[in-house]
Design a protein around this motif. Sequence first.
Motif, mmCIF file in Angstrom:
data_model
loop_
_atom_site.group_PDB
_atom_site.id
_atom_site.type_symbol
_atom_site.label_atom_id
_atom_site.label_comp_id
_atom_site.label_asym_id
_atom_site.label_seq_id
_atom_site.Cartn_x
_atom_site.Cartn_y
_atom_site.Cartn_z
ATOM 1 N N PRO B 37 0.765 -1.260 0.000
ATOM 2 C CA PRO B 37 0.000 0.000 0.000
ATOM 3 C C PRO B 37 0.796 1.311 0.000
ATOM 4 O O PRO B 37 0.480 2.207 -0.783
ATOM 5 N N HIS B 38 1.813 1.423 0.859
ATOM 6 C CA HIS B 38 2.576 2.679 0.880
ATOM 7 C C HIS B 38 3.173 2.956 -0.501
ATOM 8 O O HIS B 38 3.260 4.091 -0.949
ATOM 9 N N GLU B 40 2.048 2.113 -3.436
ATOM 10 C CA GLU B 40 1.079 2.592 -4.431
ATOM 11 C C GLU B 40 1.107 4.117 -4.452
ATOM 12 O O GLU B 40 0.964 4.744 -5.508
ATOM 13 N N SER B 124 7.298 -2.557 3.903
ATOM 14 C CA SER B 124 6.439 -3.402 3.080
ATOM 15 C C SER B 124 5.323 -3.962 3.952
ATOM 16 O O SER B 124 5.475 -4.082 5.172
ATOM 17 N N ALA B 125 4.189 -4.297 3.315
ATOM 18 C CA ALA B 125 3.044 -4.798 4.079
ATOM 19 C C ALA B 125 3.366 -6.135 4.719
ATOM 20 O O ALA B 125 2.909 -6.428 5.816
ATOM 21 N N THR B 146 12.424 9.243 5.952
ATOM 22 C CA THR B 146 11.478 8.125 5.943
ATOM 23 C C THR B 146 10.071 8.617 6.294
ATOM 24 O O THR B 146 9.901 9.658 6.921
ATOM 25 N N ARG B 161 7.082 16.706 4.571
ATOM 26 C CA ARG B 161 6.459 16.701 5.898
ATOM 27 C C ARG B 161 6.155 15.253 6.241
ATOM 28 O O ARG B 161 5.912 14.432 5.361
ATOM 29 N N ARG B 162 6.173 14.975 7.520
ATOM 30 C CA ARG B 162 5.786 13.622 7.940
ATOM 31 C C ARG B 162 5.115 13.675 9.303
ATOM 32 O O ARG B 162 5.302 14.610 10.076
ATOM 33 N N GLN B 163 4.306 12.635 9.557
ATOM 34 C CA GLN B 163 3.546 12.560 10.794
ATOM 35 C C GLN B 163 4.166 11.479 11.663
ATOM 36 O O GLN B 163 4.272 10.329 11.236
ATOM 37 N N TRP B 168 3.617 16.433 13.692
ATOM 38 C CA TRP B 168 4.162 16.620 12.348
ATOM 39 C C TRP B 168 5.557 17.211 12.403
ATOM 40 O O TRP B 168 5.849 18.045 13.262
ATOM 41 N N LYS B 182 4.557 7.178 3.137
ATOM 42 C CA LYS B 182 3.453 6.487 3.801
ATOM 43 C C LYS B 182 2.167 6.766 3.059
ATOM 44 O O LYS B 182 2.005 7.830 2.456
ATOM 45 N N GLU B 183 1.250 5.824 3.146
ATOM 46 C CA GLU B 183 -0.074 6.015 2.574
ATOM 47 C C GLU B 183 -0.673 7.294 3.165
ATOM 48 O O GLU B 183 -0.475 7.581 4.347
ATOM 49 N N GLY B 184 -1.399 8.046 2.352
ATOM 50 C CA GLY B 184 -1.920 9.339 2.792
ATOM 51 C C GLY B 184 -1.185 10.471 2.088
ATOM 52 O O GLY B 184 -1.634 11.608 2.084
ATOM 53 N N LEU B 187 -3.919 10.307 -3.027
ATOM 54 C CA LEU B 187 -4.908 9.253 -3.274
ATOM 55 C C LEU B 187 -4.625 8.687 -4.663
ATOM 56 O O LEU B 187 -4.874 9.344 -5.669
ATOM 57 N N TYR B 190 -7.043 5.293 -10.261
ATOM 58 C CA TYR B 190 -7.286 3.967 -10.818
ATOM 59 C C TYR B 190 -6.689 3.935 -12.219
ATOM 60 O O TYR B 190 -6.737 4.938 -12.936
#
Lengths: 327, 257
Positions: B37-38, B40, B124-125, B146, B161-163, B168, B182-184, B187, B190
């Motif tokens: 996911p990350h 993608e 990785s997931a 990272t 920026r990162r959370q 943050w 990271k995911e987020g 979006l 498709y």
Amino acid sequence: MILAFTEHVDGAPTALALEALTMAHRLAEEMDTPLESLVVGPAGATAAGILASYGVTTLHVADDPRLDVYAPAAWGQTLVELVEESAPALVIGTASDRGSEVMAHAAARLRLALAANCIEITPGDPLLVTRQRWGGSLLEEARLKGEVKLITIAPHALTAEPLAARTDVTTRTWKPVLPEKDFRVRLRPEVQADTGKVSLAQARVVVGGGRGVGSSAGFVSLEELAGYLGGAVGCSRAVTSLGWRPHSDQVGQTGTRIAPELYIACGISGAIQHMVGCRAAKHILAINTDANAPIVAQADYAVIGDVQKVLAAVNAEVRKVKALPVG
Amino acid sequence: MNILVCIKRVPATAGHIALTPDAQDIDTKYLGFTISPHEECAVEEAVRLIEKHGGSSTVLTLGPEVAIDQLRDAMALGIDRAVLLQTDGREWDPVATADGIVESVQADRAAGLDYDLIMFGNESADSAGYQIGVRVAEVLDLPCVTGIKALEVDGAAARVRRQTESGWERAELSLPAVFTVKEGLNLPRYPSLPGRLKAKKKDIERRKPEWRDGGLEKVRLKLPVQASHNVEMLGKDGDVGVELVELFQRLQLLERR
């Protein structure tokens, strides 16, 4: 010697750092070897008071004014210098954002293997570790080789336990040799505006919605219930991918991990990636049309029915109890 | 600008995980596969950056031949070129994986393709080593951040920026650089049908890095012990308002009247 890389906030070790120290001390006892700790930044020296209750005999304090702002590579190099100088058998860090990052930099520079997110460690050469995959939905037993074994401990793999007897901690402050290029990345904290909203990670109640909510507009009933219970609204990855809710609402392996008293999962099937994110919830209430959905088997309470119909009934009843106007 | 995105083929798990009889892998008989996911989001970000700034994008994975499915998925979203680092089905640990990727980057560089940006998922997931991106950055002597959730590129300058657990954080640095995302971050779109058709026809470069013992060896997989518990069924239709309010009160989340 076992070396613990100890994260701290103004000299107070973080909760995860104390968990890692608890694990490190148990291993030190088993291996009959001393436990030492590294803190970065001069404020870390005050950690000695607490570290005395975790069996630490020597506290290494890295001091350089440039280390005031977090610089992952420089912190990694600090750890590398101490490892090269003191040759520990093991280095134990936390699998926090910073812990994972600093340990990875050190491992790369030392050309050593790093086992991340471990929950069990058995001494020996090779060392046997059990580590988390899939956010902890799956475990891996692995052999870890190398002159120095590098490990991060998964959050909440064990409970931090101070010892009855305190040790005498020798504090040693030193200035590591840090080239300017290790400061190419410096991460500064952002000041957050207080939105007055309950954060997902800290909420006592989370009302989460999945595909079964039906649409973006369908979340109004979840917002309403969350409002009555002083909670926050969350969602599944399916919902984020559909663009119904922002990613900041996502609960799961690649979203936020929540730990509320009650998680109300509405129309969420319960994929393992989602359950990783709500595992720490004390109670789970599943509302789902499908009695065979995986979430139902993992819930404490379940209502089999349509999310919108169930929530309409609940919200109406809560309004009655709170003596709020109807509708 | 030139961007490299490194992805991993992982099983698309759903409600539960089953293991193969030898406990070496997840039983994927009934599972599809996907990009972790990350990553993608890393693919999507690369496509957007090239749309905006021009240049070329490459997707790379280390894995078995079937991993070309995920390379094609990435190309269907708009990535220009794909490289498969072929393995023989053996487990590659983080050191071996990072070394394989570094060699491929160096081979591209020798052929005249220099990357301004190399992107990975934060972890990785599946195996989640939390280190490949950092290792690659260290060997190539590039700065690395990272877990980023926002990225702006302006010439050779990048703002990220990162959370984190403590809120943050942000950083400014110069390219070339390595980012793990990271995911987020965005979006992901498709894939379009024309995109899929085009991706089908594109070439995939294959390279064969040499496996090495990086020091972390999988012995076996096992499922965590689940404490069994009972589910209390509170009702079967929309007429459960009273019961649920009673539950909220029992858990002291709602005051009793």
